[in-house]
Design a protein around this motif. Structure first.
Motif, PDB file in Angstrom:
ATOM      1  N   SER A   1       0.833  -1.212   0.000  1.00 23.50           N
ATOM      2  CA  SER A   1       0.000   0.000   0.000  1.00 23.50           C
ATOM      3  C   SER A   1       0.868   1.263   0.000  1.00 23.50           C
ATOM      4  N   MET A   2       1.963   1.233   0.812  1.00 20.71           N
ATOM      5  CA  MET A   2       2.848   2.403   0.841  1.00 20.71           C
ATOM      6  C   MET A   2       3.610   2.575  -0.473  1.00 20.71           C
ATOM      7  N   LEU A   3       3.927   1.406  -1.088  1.00 16.76           N
ATOM      8  CA  LEU A   3       4.589   1.476  -2.396  1.00 16.76           C
ATOM      9  C   LEU A   3       3.685   2.149  -3.414  1.00 16.76           C
ATOM     10  N   ILE A   4       2.406   1.761  -3.408  1.00 13.17           N
ATOM     11  CA  ILE A   4       1.439   2.391  -4.319  1.00 13.17           C
ATOM     12  C   ILE A   4       1.268   3.863  -3.966  1.00 13.17           C
ATOM     13  N   PHE A   5       1.167   4.131  -2.650  1.00 14.55           N
ATOM     14  CA  PHE A   5       0.967   5.508  -2.193  1.00 14.55           C
ATOM     15  C   PHE A   5       2.115   6.413  -2.650  1.00 14.55           C
ATOM     16  N   CYS A   6       3.315   5.946  -2.418  1.00 11.32           N
ATOM     17  CA  CYS A   6       4.481   6.779  -2.791  1.00 11.32           C
ATOM     18  C   CYS A   6       4.595   6.932  -4.301  1.00 11.32           C
ATOM     19  N   ALA A   7       4.327   5.842  -5.013  1.00  9.33           N
ATOM     20  CA  ALA A   7       4.402   5.916  -6.484  1.00  9.33           C
ATOM     21  C   ALA A   7       3.389   6.921  -7.033  1.00  9.33           C
ATOM     22  N   VAL A   8       2.196   6.892  -6.451  1.00  9.77           N
ATOM     23  CA  VAL A   8       1.153   7.820  -6.914  1.00  9.77           C
ATOM     24  C   VAL A   8       1.574   9.253  -6.674  1.00  9.77           C
ATOM     25  N   TRP A   9       2.055   9.526  -5.475  1.00  8.65           N
ATOM     26  CA  TRP A   9       2.361  10.927  -5.159  1.00  8.65           C
ATOM     27  C   TRP A   9       3.677  11.404  -5.766  1.00  8.65           C
ATOM     28  N   ILE A  10       4.564  10.494  -6.056  1.00  9.45           N
ATOM     29  CA  ILE A  10       5.780  10.898  -6.779  1.00  9.45           C
ATOM     30  C   ILE A  10       5.439  11.300  -8.214  1.00  9.45           C
ATOM     31  N   THR A  11       4.578  10.509  -8.840  1.00 12.93           N
ATOM     32  CA  THR A  11       4.148  10.866 -10.220  1.00 12.93           C
ATOM     33  C   THR A  11       3.180  12.049 -10.214  1.00 12.93           C
ATOM     34  N   PHE A  12       2.540  12.269  -9.061  1.00 14.19           N
ATOM     35  CA  PHE A  12       1.588  13.379  -8.997  1.00 14.19           C
ATOM     36  C   PHE A  12       2.271  14.736  -9.194  1.00 14.19           C
ATOM     37  N   ILE A  13       3.451  14.873  -8.635  1.00 18.57           N
ATOM     38  CA  ILE A  13       4.101  16.198  -8.632  1.00 18.57           C
ATOM     39  C   ILE A  13       4.327  16.726 -10.051  1.00 18.57           C
ATOM     40  N   PRO A  14       5.004  15.987 -10.949  1.00 23.12           N
ATOM     41  CA  PRO A  14       5.164  16.528 -12.310  1.00 23.12           C
ATOM     42  C   PRO A  14       3.840  16.643 -13.061  1.00 23.12           C
ATOM     43  N   ALA A  15       2.939  15.690 -12.788  1.00 16.13           N
ATOM     44  CA  ALA A  15       1.645  15.761 -13.465  1.00 16.13           C
ATOM     45  C   ALA A  15       0.863  16.984 -13.000  1.00 16.13           C
ATOM     46  N   TYR A  16       0.955  17.282 -11.722  1.00 17.34           N
ATOM     47  CA  TYR A  16       0.255  18.439 -11.171  1.00 17.34           C
ATOM     48  C   TYR A  16       0.796  19.742 -11.750  1.00 17.34           C
ATOM     49  N   VAL A  17       2.107  19.818 -11.857  1.00 15.49           N
ATOM     50  CA  VAL A  17       2.734  21.047 -12.336  1.00 15.49           C
ATOM     51  C   VAL A  17       2.449  21.272 -13.821  1.00 15.49           C
ATOM     52  N   SER A  18       2.401  20.201 -14.606  1.00 14.99           N
ATOM     53  CA  SER A  18       2.280  20.337 -16.057  1.00 14.99           C
ATOM     54  C   SER A  18       0.845  20.283 -16.565  1.00 14.99           C
ATOM     55  N   SER A  19      -0.074  19.842 -15.735  1.00 18.13           N
ATOM     56  CA  SER A  19      -1.462  19.734 -16.220  1.00 18.13           C
ATOM     57  C   SER A  19      -2.087  21.105 -16.354  1.00 18.13           C
ATOM     58  N   PRO A  20      -2.759  21.382 -17.489  1.00 16.74           N
ATOM     59  CA  PRO A  20      -3.348  22.709 -17.698  1.00 16.74           C
ATOM     60  C   PRO A  20      -4.762  22.804 -17.148  1.00 16.74           C
ATOM     61  N   GLY A  21      -5.078  23.966 -16.603  1.00 21.02           N
ATOM     62  CA  GLY A  21      -6.452  24.299 -16.273  1.00 21.02           C
ATOM     63  C   GLY A  21      -7.089  23.351 -15.287  1.00 21.02           C
ATOM     64  N   LYS A  22      -8.294  22.949 -15.653  1.00 19.65           N
ATOM     65  CA  LYS A  22      -9.081  22.111 -14.755  1.00 19.65           C
ATOM     66  C   LYS A  22      -8.483  20.724 -14.594  1.00 19.65           C
ATOM     67  N   PHE A  23      -7.600  20.316 -15.488  1.00 17.28           N
ATOM     68  CA  PHE A  23      -7.000  19.001 -15.370  1.00 17.28           C
ATOM     69  C   PHE A  23      -6.005  18.944 -14.207  1.00 17.28           C
ATOM     70  N   THR A  24      -5.543  20.088 -13.761  1.00 19.31           N
ATOM     71  CA  THR A  24      -4.712  20.126 -12.565  1.00 19.31           C
ATOM     72  C   THR A  24      -5.492  19.588 -11.364  1.00 19.31           C
ATOM     73  N   VAL A  25      -6.719  20.052 -11.252  1.00 19.33           N
ATOM     74  CA  VAL A  25      -7.584  19.589 -10.161  1.00 19.33           C
ATOM     75  C   VAL A  25      -7.904  18.114 -10.331  1.00 19.33           C
ATOM     76  N   ALA A  26      -8.152  17.677 -11.580  1.00 19.60           N
ATOM     77  CA  ALA A  26      -8.466  16.276 -11.830  1.00 19.60           C
ATOM     78  C   ALA A  26      -7.300  15.379 -11.447  1.00 19.60           C
TER      79      ALA A  26
END
Length: 873
Positions: free
Chosen positions: A807-832
């Motif tokens: 579960s922690m492996l999944i958790f960390c993997a999700v949030w590690i990939t979240f950071i670049p995705a969050y920064v690069s996602s435009p507009g409302k997709f940032t929230v998504a």
């Protein structure tokens, strides 16, 4: 040539000894001896002073004696005979020849009619008879100059004037000339002697200069107003690309200069400007005609005198040009001779106001053969009109008196649309009123006129400035420049039912009206080739809204290309020179001719993506609740008791909050939702990770407790577990409070990510606060993951460290990939992306930690025993 002649006129003013034709200074005093005369008183008369003209006098075309004589000058012929002076004989008088203007003959006869009408009047100059001397100036400056001297001197070759030979002749005022150039010459000569000249057809604006022409008056408006009317006429029909031709004379040069100045201010461009004069070589006139033929401009503005226009149209008739829309000055637009050229059909221009002169037609037609034969000018007209001759001729029949002038169709007999003739009529009456005011007085209700009075021209000039009367319904007065109030009719050449071209009044131009209201068209027009649609004459088609004009290099401003407005800019009018950006919260439409509010974008509940995320979020919360119910129902079973049921329920509660907090990210951001979504997310996830961390520590402590002599569980019992969860969560609460106090998240309109729309989102406020929240969650997750990895190989069946590790492996993997995705996602997709990360990590925890246990509880109850759990395999 004209410049030289004008200089000659100036010399007459400056050097009285210069002789041209017959001047005042051709008069030389000579003393003649006479025999003594004895009177009744025995007195002897002294010798007399004899004054004589030295030049050859010019005979008038029409003349009659009167108490006061009015001069007249008209352009009846267009050319003169070339005179070669050999300096051995006395120079002769230049005679007129060439084309004959029946129209100007009508003007001259109109002057005679007006004078005879005045002579028969009992109200104006009663008992006074006016005379006249009318000359043909042949459209020639030298002849016009000669006529001016003739009017100044009179015709008597010898006269006596009390020893003074410098007195002027019998003419007290003059009417004429029909052109501006000869009028300038005549006025310069008559002006120094205060002899007023009232023109009926000289329109050059230069004649309004009272310093140069102090005694000049006119009954026709100045070209200053005509040029303004023509320019506004052209502009009103959207013509911005025109050709221009004009007479190479004072009339044409000054008129065209005035027109071009107004046209420039109106944004009209001229493709070519050509000038000519009737006496120019044919090659010159052909050059003008070729310019009209090959031009791209459909509209031709012709500021040309009627006599000049005749030669140009004759040249064009040899090879008719493509259809052209002619815009004419009053000099030729009503000339009947010009209307015979069919390729000018649809011409439009300004004309003198149409008028009616009662009795004029009968007077013009009242010509007997004997009267005609006695006048060389009338004889020439008669012979030309009826193709006959008063003398024996091989080519023509003899004029025998059977010719009927009433059946003749000629500009002379055309009185249905009197225009310039009325100007002559008003000019004669203006002079008559001035003479009346000078020599007549009202006595006991009757008018007494002193016809024996020596009337000086200066007195007539003074009274002319004050005349103010109406004749036949037409007002006559002069302003300070000697000009009348400007009023023009707009005429259009249309075919009558008989197929004859005729000028039709379609509107008017009244300079006395307020600015912007002077010009009116009140009738349908006929255009070139008889079309009913307004022709187009532009160098470049109009640029529609949404584009801007870019000038073509080396061409006038009317020649341009249309360039679409750049992104984010619009032009909302035709032929816009520039595009301008929309306000920050607006964006152009597809056509780029209007700005509309930018669409506001946020993750709305109406969107499919939002609905899917909301369904998944609620499903996750329901799954956590169902799991909690299962655990509560089977709370007494070994598998639930062995997994620290208190932390499990707390973890399920926090997971439920994690699933539900994702809903706060959906919908339009507001102040409360922006603060709630980030703080709720941070606190619930820390609570969740704290519980997982507690469970991991419990597993680790349980393993340590199995070792001999270990009392680890005493130090990490239920109170310590609760304290651990509360402590870790409290730290996140403190971080969130500091964030909210210092710089909380707030809703903002993002105008930079997309130019064409507004992203409504939550600004972080303090980025440090946001990354502190995320960093703290990540720190706990990493710590929990490390502990889980350490305890993953413990042999007990109740050991859930492996599940926590996954579960922690999944958790960390999700949030590690979240950071670049969050920064690069435009507009409302940032929230998504943020919602997806929350849901993915939450599902990872609940599925990895609780799914195996629920499966055993529900589907493998045989494994939910203490014996099985204690079995070490």
């Amino acid at each position: 040539m004209e410049v030289g002649l004008r200089l000659a006129v100036c010399l007459f003013e400056l050097l009285p000894a210069v002789v041209l034709g017959v001047s005042l200074n051709d008069v030389q005093p000579t003393t003649q001896p006479t025999r003594p005369l004895t009177g009744a008183g025995g007195e002897t008369e002294s010798s007399l002073l004899k004054c004589s003209l030295q030049g050859s006098p010019r005979l008038p075309a029409f003349s009659t004696e009167g108490d006061f004589v009015i001069g007249g000058a008209f352009v009846v012929h267009y050319q003169t005979n070339a005179v070669v002076n050999n300096y051995t004989t006395k120079p002769g008088v230049a005679t007129c020849t060439g084309s004959f203007s029946a129209r100007d003959l009508r003007f001259a006869r109109t002057m005679i009619f007006a004078i005879e009408e005045i002579n028969n009047s009992s109200e104006l100059l009663p008992g006074v008879r006016l005379g006249y001397q009318i000359y043909d100036t042949c459209s020639s400056v030298p002849v016009a100059t000669h006529v001016a001297f003739q009017l100044s001197n009179g015709q008597d070759p010898v006269f006596y004037e009390d020893g003074n030979c410098s007195q002027s002749g019998v003419v007290v005022a003059a009417v004429g000339d029909s052109g501006s150039t000869p009028s300038i010459s005549i006025s310069r000569i008559l002006g120094p002697f205060n002899i007023p000249l009232v023109s009926h057809f000289a329109t050059c604006a230069c004649l309004s200069d009272k310093k140069q022409f102090p005694t000049f008056f006119r009954t026709i408006p100045s070209d200053h107003y005509q040029a303004d009317a023509l320019a506004k006429l052209v502009k009103s029909f959207g013509w911005t690309w025109i050709g221009a031709v004009h007479s190479n004379s004072e009339y044409g040069n000054n008129g065209m200069a005035s027109f071009l100045g107004t046209a420039l201010r109106e944004g009209i461009c001229v493709e070519y400007i050509e000038s000519f004069y009737r006496t120019d070589p044919r090659n010159k006139i052909r050059t003008v005609a070729d310019a009209i033929r090959r031009s791209t401009a459909t509209v031709v503005v012709a500021f040309v005198a009627a006599g000049d226009m005749k030669f140009l149209l004759e040249e064009l008739a040899l090879d008719p040009p493509p259809p052209r829309q002619w815009i004419g000055s009053e000099g030729w637009i009503t000339d009947p001779n010009s209307m015979s050229f069919s390729f000018c059909a649809g011409a439009i221009g300004v004309a003198i106001q149409q008028s009616v002169i009662p009795g004029l037609r009968d007077f013009l037609l009242d010509l007997s053969p004997s009267e005609v034969a006695a006048s060389p000018l009338l004889a020439e007209f008669w012979q030309d009109a009826f193709s006959c001759s008063f003398t024996k001729s091989v080519n023509k029949k003899k004029c025998d008196g059977t010719e009927d002038i009433k059946t003749l169709k000629s500009p002379y007999t055309e009185t249905s649309q009197l225009r310039v003739s009325n100007m002559v009529y008003k000019a004669v009456y203006a002079i008559a009123h001035a003479i009346h005011n000078a020599v007549c007085q009202e006595t006991s209700g009757t008018t007494q006129c002193d016809k024996q009075m020596r009337l000086e021209p200066k007195r007539v000039f003074t009274e002319l400035k004050k005349v103010n009367f109406s004749q036949n319904g037409y007002h006559v007065s002069f302003d300070a420049n000697g000009d009348p109030v400007a009023f023009y009719e707009l005429v259009n050449w249309q075919q009558s039912e008989k197929g004859v071209m005729e000028p039709v009044t379609v509107g008017y131009y009244d300079a006395s009206l307020p600015i912007g209201q002077e010009f009116r068209i009140n009738r349908d027009l006929s255009w070139m080739d008889g079309k009913k649609q307004v022709p187009v004459s532009v160098c470049s088609e109009s640029c529609p809204p949404g584009t801007r004009k870019v000038l073509q290099k080396g061409k006038p401003i009317c020649c341009y290309d249309c360039i679409p407005c750049p992104e984010g800019e619009i032009s909302n009018m035709t032929d816009s020179p520039d595009c301008f950006p929309c306000p920050r919260e607006f964006w152009p439409n597809t056509e780029r001719d209007a700005c509309f509010p930018k669409p506001v974008e946020f993750l709305s509940y109406e969107e499919i993506l939002s609905i899917i995320l909301a369904v998944v979020s609620i499903s996750g919360a329901c799954l956590a609740i169902i799991t909690a119910v299962i655990f509560f129902y089977y709370r007494a079973t070994p598998i639930v008791r062995a997994n620290n049921s208190e932390l499990s329920f707390l973890l399920l509660f926090s997971l439920t909050l994690c699933f539900l907090c994702s809903l706060t990210f959906i919908g339009a951001p507001s102040e409360w939702s922006c603060m709630l979504r980030h703080t709720a997310f941070g606190i619930t996830f820390v609570l969740c990770i704290s519980c997982v961390l507690g469970k991991t520590i419990v597993v680790l402590m349980a393993f340590k407790a199995t070792l001999p002599g270990s009392n680890a569980m005493k130090w990490f019992g239920p109170p310590q577990q609760r304290m651990t969860v509360v402590s870790f969560t409290f730290i996140q609460v403190i971080i969130c409070i500091i964030w909210l106090v210092v710089s909380p998240p707030f809703p903002v309109k993002n105008l930079t990510t997309y130019k064409e729309k507004i992203i409504l989102e939550c600004a972080l406020g303090s980025a440090v606060g946001f990354w502190a929240v995320l960093g703290y969650i990540g720190l706990l997750a990493v710590f929990c993951f490390v502990l889980a990895v350490v305890t993953r190989k413990l042999p007990d069946n109740f050991n859930e460290a492996k599940m926590i590790t996954f579960s922690m492996l999944i958790f960390c993997a999700v949030w590690i990939t979240f950071i670049p995705a969050y920064v690069s996602s435009p507009g409302k997709f940032t929230v998504a992306v943020e919602i997806f990360a929350i849901l993915a990590s939450s599902f990872g925890l609940i599925l990895c930690i609780f799914a195996p246990k629920c499966f055993i509880i529900l589907f493998q109850p045989e494994k939910n025993t203490k014996k099985y759990l204690m079995n070490k395999n």
